[in-house]
Design a protein around this motif. Structure first.
Motif, PDB file in Angstrom:
ATOM      1  N   THR A  29     -41.165 -95.697   7.783  1.00  0.00           N
ATOM      2  CA  THR A  29     -41.067 -94.312   8.170  1.00  0.00           C
ATOM      3  C   THR A  29     -42.046 -93.470   7.017  1.00  0.00           C
ATOM      4  N   GLU A  30     -43.148 -92.514   7.616  1.00  0.00           N
ATOM      5  CA  GLU A  30     -43.249 -92.050   6.668  1.00  0.00           C
ATOM      6  C   GLU A  30     -43.141 -90.493   6.499  1.00  0.00           C
ATOM      7  N   THR A  31     -42.631 -90.037   5.126  1.00  0.00           N
ATOM      8  CA  THR A  31     -41.915 -89.129   4.800  1.00  0.00           C
ATOM      9  C   THR A  31     -42.851 -88.161   4.852  1.00  0.00           C
ATOM     10  N   ARG A  32     -42.351 -86.790   4.463  1.00  0.00           N
ATOM     11  CA  ARG A  32     -42.940 -85.378   3.972  1.00  0.00           C
ATOM     12  C   ARG A  32     -42.283 -85.407   3.480  1.00  0.00           C
ATOM     13  N   SER A  33     -42.868 -84.085   2.245  1.00  0.00           N
ATOM     14  CA  SER A  33     -42.041 -83.007   0.431  1.00  0.00           C
ATOM     15  C   SER A  33     -42.524 -82.099   0.916  1.00  0.00           C
ATOM     16  N   VAL A  34     -41.593 -80.680   0.828  1.00  0.00           N
ATOM     17  CA  VAL A  34     -42.123 -79.583   0.144  1.00  0.00           C
ATOM     18  C   VAL A  34     -41.972 -79.579  -1.789  1.00  0.00           C
ATOM     19  N   VAL A  35     -42.882 -78.347  -1.508  1.00  0.00           N
ATOM     20  CA  VAL A  35     -43.118 -78.705  -2.962  1.00  0.00           C
ATOM     21  C   VAL A  35     -43.356 -77.162  -3.378  1.00  0.00           C
ATOM     22  N   VAL A  36     -42.064 -76.452  -3.922  1.00  0.00           N
ATOM     23  CA  VAL A  36     -42.798 -74.445  -4.596  1.00  0.00           C
ATOM     24  C   VAL A  36     -42.468 -74.943  -6.138  1.00  0.00           C
ATOM     25  N   GLU A  37     -44.035 -74.387  -6.485  1.00  0.00           N
ATOM     26  CA  GLU A  37     -44.542 -73.815  -8.451  1.00  0.00           C
ATOM     27  C   GLU A  37     -44.174 -72.579  -8.172  1.00  0.00           C
ATOM     28  N   MET A  88     -40.343 -77.413  -8.360  1.00  0.00           N
ATOM     29  CA  MET A  88     -39.619 -77.598  -6.899  1.00  0.00           C
ATOM     30  C   MET A  88     -39.917 -78.596  -5.973  1.00  0.00           C
ATOM     31  N   GLU A  89     -39.733 -79.828  -5.954  1.00  0.00           N
ATOM     32  CA  GLU A  89     -40.021 -80.907  -4.960  1.00  0.00           C
ATOM     33  C   GLU A  89     -39.325 -81.608  -4.050  1.00  0.00           C
ATOM     34  N   GLN A  90     -38.777 -81.697  -2.748  1.00  0.00           N
ATOM     35  CA  GLN A  90     -37.469 -81.929  -1.584  1.00  0.00           C
ATOM     36  C   GLN A  90     -38.224 -82.922  -1.275  1.00  0.00           C
ATOM     37  N   TYR A 136     -37.561 -79.548   7.786  1.00  0.00           N
ATOM     38  CA  TYR A 136     -39.102 -79.290   7.327  1.00  0.00           C
ATOM     39  C   TYR A 136     -39.467 -77.896   7.562  1.00  0.00           C
ATOM     40  N   GLN A 137     -39.226 -77.702   8.039  1.00  0.00           N
ATOM     41  CA  GLN A 137     -40.125 -76.013   8.418  1.00  0.00           C
ATOM     42  C   GLN A 137     -39.281 -75.044   7.627  1.00  0.00           C
ATOM     43  N   GLY A 138     -37.568 -75.646   7.626  1.00  0.00           N
ATOM     44  CA  GLY A 138     -36.418 -74.475   7.544  1.00  0.00           C
ATOM     45  C   GLY A 138     -36.601 -75.231   5.810  1.00  0.00           C
ATOM     46  N   ALA A 139     -37.223 -75.552   5.191  1.00  0.00           N
ATOM     47  CA  ALA A 139     -37.085 -75.998   3.667  1.00  0.00           C
ATOM     48  C   ALA A 139     -38.238 -75.494   3.328  1.00  0.00           C
ATOM     49  N   LYS A 140     -39.418 -75.539   4.030  1.00  0.00           N
ATOM     50  CA  LYS A 140     -40.764 -74.650   2.933  1.00  0.00           C
ATOM     51  C   LYS A 140     -40.073 -72.805   2.733  1.00  0.00           C
ATOM     52  N   ILE A 141     -39.429 -72.330   4.089  1.00  0.00           N
ATOM     53  CA  ILE A 141     -38.996 -71.382   4.160  1.00  0.00           C
ATOM     54  C   ILE A 141     -37.938 -71.011   2.906  1.00  0.00           C
ATOM     55  N   GLY A 142     -37.417 -71.577   3.332  1.00  0.00           N
ATOM     56  CA  GLY A 142     -35.662 -71.265   1.868  1.00  0.00           C
ATOM     57  C   GLY A 142     -35.952 -71.948   1.004  1.00  0.00           C
ATOM     58  N   TRP A 143     -36.737 -72.980   0.697  1.00  0.00           N
ATOM     59  CA  TRP A 143     -36.492 -73.115  -1.116  1.00  0.00           C
ATOM     60  C   TRP A 143     -37.339 -71.662  -1.732  1.00  0.00           C
ATOM     61  N   ARG A 144     -38.604 -71.310  -0.773  1.00  0.00           N
ATOM     62  CA  ARG A 144     -39.016 -70.473  -2.031  1.00  0.00           C
ATOM     63  C   ARG A 144     -38.315 -69.217  -1.823  1.00  0.00           C
ATOM     64  N   ASN A 145     -37.664 -68.458  -0.721  1.00  0.00           N
ATOM     65  CA  ASN A 145     -35.947 -67.334  -0.480  1.00  0.00           C
ATOM     66  C   ASN A 145     -35.420 -67.956  -2.230  1.00  0.00           C
ATOM     67  N   PHE A 146     -35.004 -69.471  -1.893  1.00  0.00           N
ATOM     68  CA  PHE A 146     -34.343 -69.798  -2.995  1.00  0.00           C
ATOM     69  C   PHE A 146     -35.113 -69.745  -4.559  1.00  0.00           C
ATOM     70  N   LEU A 147     -36.615 -69.487  -4.407  1.00  0.00           N
ATOM     71  CA  LEU A 147     -37.155 -69.762  -6.128  1.00  0.00           C
ATOM     72  C   LEU A 147     -36.811 -67.981  -6.234  1.00  0.00           C
ATOM     73  N   ALA A 148     -36.662 -67.430  -5.495  1.00  0.00           N
ATOM     74  CA  ALA A 148     -37.523 -65.304  -5.650  1.00  0.00           C
ATOM     75  C   ALA A 148     -35.581 -65.039  -6.219  1.00  0.00           C
TER      76      ALA A 148
END
Length: 131
Positions: free
Chosen positions: A2-10, A97-99, A110-122
């Motif tokens: 199965t193809e999977t996606r990643s969330v990356v925040v830098e 950070m890459e999930q 996926y969408q939750g992680a995109k928003i969540g990690w940005r908030n966590f990194l702040a």
């Protein structure tokens, strides 16, 4: 497979990797920007992040002090891996950070992680700045 996606925040953070590493690996600091946990920077250590909404079961996969950290992240059907990479720069540290591991049917996670990690990194940046 199965193809999977990643969330990356830098982020570029104006502090050395050692200072950021502390915020990524010391439970009392992790609690200030992410969640309560019984984390220890030891390969194969099982730990849990606990929030008001539930918990995340994790296992440490990789520990390279001041450089990289990886652990599994299992919650609500999501089996993924979170990898932190710290690269020294002239101005401080490039933090990445890459999930990985989001299946196509896990759009909400996926969408939750995109928003969540940005908030966590702040919040992480605030913890690093004050500690």
């Amino acid at each position: 497979m199965t193809e999977t996606r990643s969330v990356v925040v830098e982020r570029e953070i104006a502090y050395p990797p050692e200072k950021i590493w502390r915020a990524l690996t010391q439970p009392h600091l992790i609690e200030d920007w992410l969640m309560k946990s019984d984390f220890a920077p030891v390969v194969d250590h099982d730990f849990t992040f606990r929030g008001d909404w539930g918990s995340v079961d994790c296992r440490v996969l990789e520990v390279e002090p001041h450089s990289s950290l990886a652990y599994t992240w299992g919650a609500m059907g999501l089996e993924s891996v979170v990898t932190w990479t710290l690269t020294p720069t002239a101005a401080g540290t490039h933090l990445r950070m890459e999930q990985t591991g989001f299946r196509p049917d896990q759009e909400q996670a996926y969408q939750g992680a995109k928003i969540g990690w940005r908030n966590f990194l702040a919040k992480l940046e605030q913890v690093v700045a004050r500690d």
